[in-house]
Design a protein around this motif. Structure first.
Motif, PDB file in Angstrom:
ATOM      1  N   ASP A   1       0.817  -1.226   0.000  1.00 64.00           N
ATOM      2  CA  ASP A   1       0.000   0.000   0.000  1.00 64.00           C
ATOM      3  C   ASP A   1       0.849   1.273   0.000  1.00 64.00           C
ATOM      4  OD1 ASP A   1       0.944  -0.224   2.571  1.00 64.00           O
ATOM      5  OD2 ASP A   1      -0.949   0.292   3.517  1.00 64.00           O
TER       6      ASP A   1
ATOM      7  N   TRP B   1      -0.198   5.514   0.211  1.00 61.76           N
ATOM      8  CA  TRP B   1       0.235   6.475   1.222  1.00 61.76           C
ATOM      9  C   TRP B   1       0.959   7.652   0.587  1.00 61.76           C
ATOM     10  CZ3 TRP B   1      -2.175   6.940   5.411  1.00 61.76           C
ATOM     11  CH2 TRP B   1      -2.735   5.828   6.035  1.00 61.76           C
TER      12      TRP B   1
ATOM     13  N   ARG C   1      -1.870   9.766  -0.631  1.00 63.65           N
ATOM     14  CA  ARG C   1      -2.569  10.398   0.503  1.00 63.65           C
ATOM     15  C   ARG C   1      -1.733  11.514   1.121  1.00 63.65           C
ATOM     16  NH1 ARG C   1      -4.260   4.649   2.922  1.00 63.65           N
ATOM     17  NH2 ARG C   1      -6.039   4.252   1.573  1.00 63.65           N
TER      18      ARG C   1
ATOM     19  N   LEU D   1      -8.044  12.100   5.726  1.00 69.59           N
ATOM     20  CA  LEU D   1      -8.161  11.077   4.690  1.00 69.59           C
ATOM     21  C   LEU D   1      -8.209   9.671   5.291  1.00 69.59           C
ATOM     22  CD1 LEU D   1      -5.531  12.600   2.255  1.00 69.59           C
ATOM     23  CD2 LEU D   1      -8.009  12.727   2.047  1.00 69.59           C
ATOM     24  N   ARG D   2      -7.483   9.465   6.358  1.00 73.94           N
ATOM     25  CA  ARG D   2      -7.455   8.176   7.049  1.00 73.94           C
ATOM     26  C   ARG D   2      -7.295   8.438   8.540  1.00 73.94           C
ATOM     27  NH1 ARG D   2      -9.368   3.885   5.058  1.00 73.94           N
ATOM     28  NH2 ARG D   2      -7.905   2.565   6.105  1.00 73.94           N
ATOM     29  N   HIS D   3      -7.730   7.474   9.328  1.00 74.37           N
ATOM     30  CA  HIS D   3      -7.610   7.571  10.776  1.00 74.37           C
ATOM     31  C   HIS D   3      -6.199   7.193  11.223  1.00 74.37           C
ATOM     32  CE1 HIS D   3      -8.630   3.485   9.673  1.00 74.37           C
ATOM     33  NE2 HIS D   3      -8.050   3.095  10.793  1.00 74.37           N
ATOM     34  N   HIS D   4      -5.990   7.206  12.506  1.00 75.97           N
ATOM     35  CA  HIS D   4      -4.693   6.862  13.094  1.00 75.97           C
ATOM     36  C   HIS D   4      -4.288   5.474  12.633  1.00 75.97           C
ATOM     37  CE1 HIS D   4      -1.539   6.462  16.068  1.00 75.97           C
ATOM     38  NE2 HIS D   4      -2.041   5.290  16.367  1.00 75.97           N
TER      39      HIS D   4
ATOM     40  N   GLY E   1      -2.710   6.952  10.205  1.00 74.67           N
ATOM     41  CA  GLY E   1      -2.597   7.583   8.901  1.00 74.67           C
ATOM     42  C   GLY E   1      -2.025   8.978   8.932  1.00 74.67           C
TER      43      GLY E   1
ATOM     44  N   ASN F   1       1.744   8.877   8.833  1.00 72.52           N
ATOM     45  CA  ASN F   1       2.194   8.466   7.505  1.00 72.52           C
ATOM     46  C   ASN F   1       2.021   9.592   6.491  1.00 72.52           C
ATOM     47  OD1 ASN F   1       2.902   5.903   8.304  1.00 72.52           O
ATOM     48  ND2 ASN F   1       0.927   5.024   7.787  1.00 72.52           N
TER      49      ASN F   1
END
Length: 99
Positions: free
Chosen positions: A29, A33, A36, A54-57, A59, A62
């Motif tokens: 992935d 990332w 993102r 965009l994404r939770h922890h 994330g 990253n």
């Protein structure tokens, strides 16, 4: 802490193999990332704070790290045109669009 010769040898072999095949992603992935992280900073620079989610922890960490790396790539390309073969863009936001 004393480093054993075996540990040093394993580290050097691993580092050499990674450097030789740097274009191969470490994770499946990784490309997600990178995208993102770029989107995160683009939204941050545009002032769209709600779109930075965009994404939770974990994330957020990253996205900060990969986005910072992409910004660093854009700055390097401006300092040394042609080094990264990225076709430099006039500003940072445009450079982030090309990635």
């Amino acid at each position: 802490m004393k480093l054993s010769p075996l540990s040093l040898w394993i580290f050097l072999v691993s580092l050499t193999l990674r450097v030789l095949e740097i274009t191969i992603p470490l994770n499946t992935d990784e490309a997600l990332w990178l995208s993102r992280g770029t989107l995160f900073f683009k939204n941050l620079f545009d002032g769209n704070l709600a779109k930075t989610f965009l994404r939770h922890h974990p994330g957020v960490t990253n996205m900060w790290l990969t986005g910072s790396g992409m910004i660093f790539n854009c700055w390097l390309d401006k300092l040394f045109p042609g080094l990264l073969n990225m076709n430099p863009s006039p500003n940072l936001n445009a450079c982030l669009n090309t990635i």
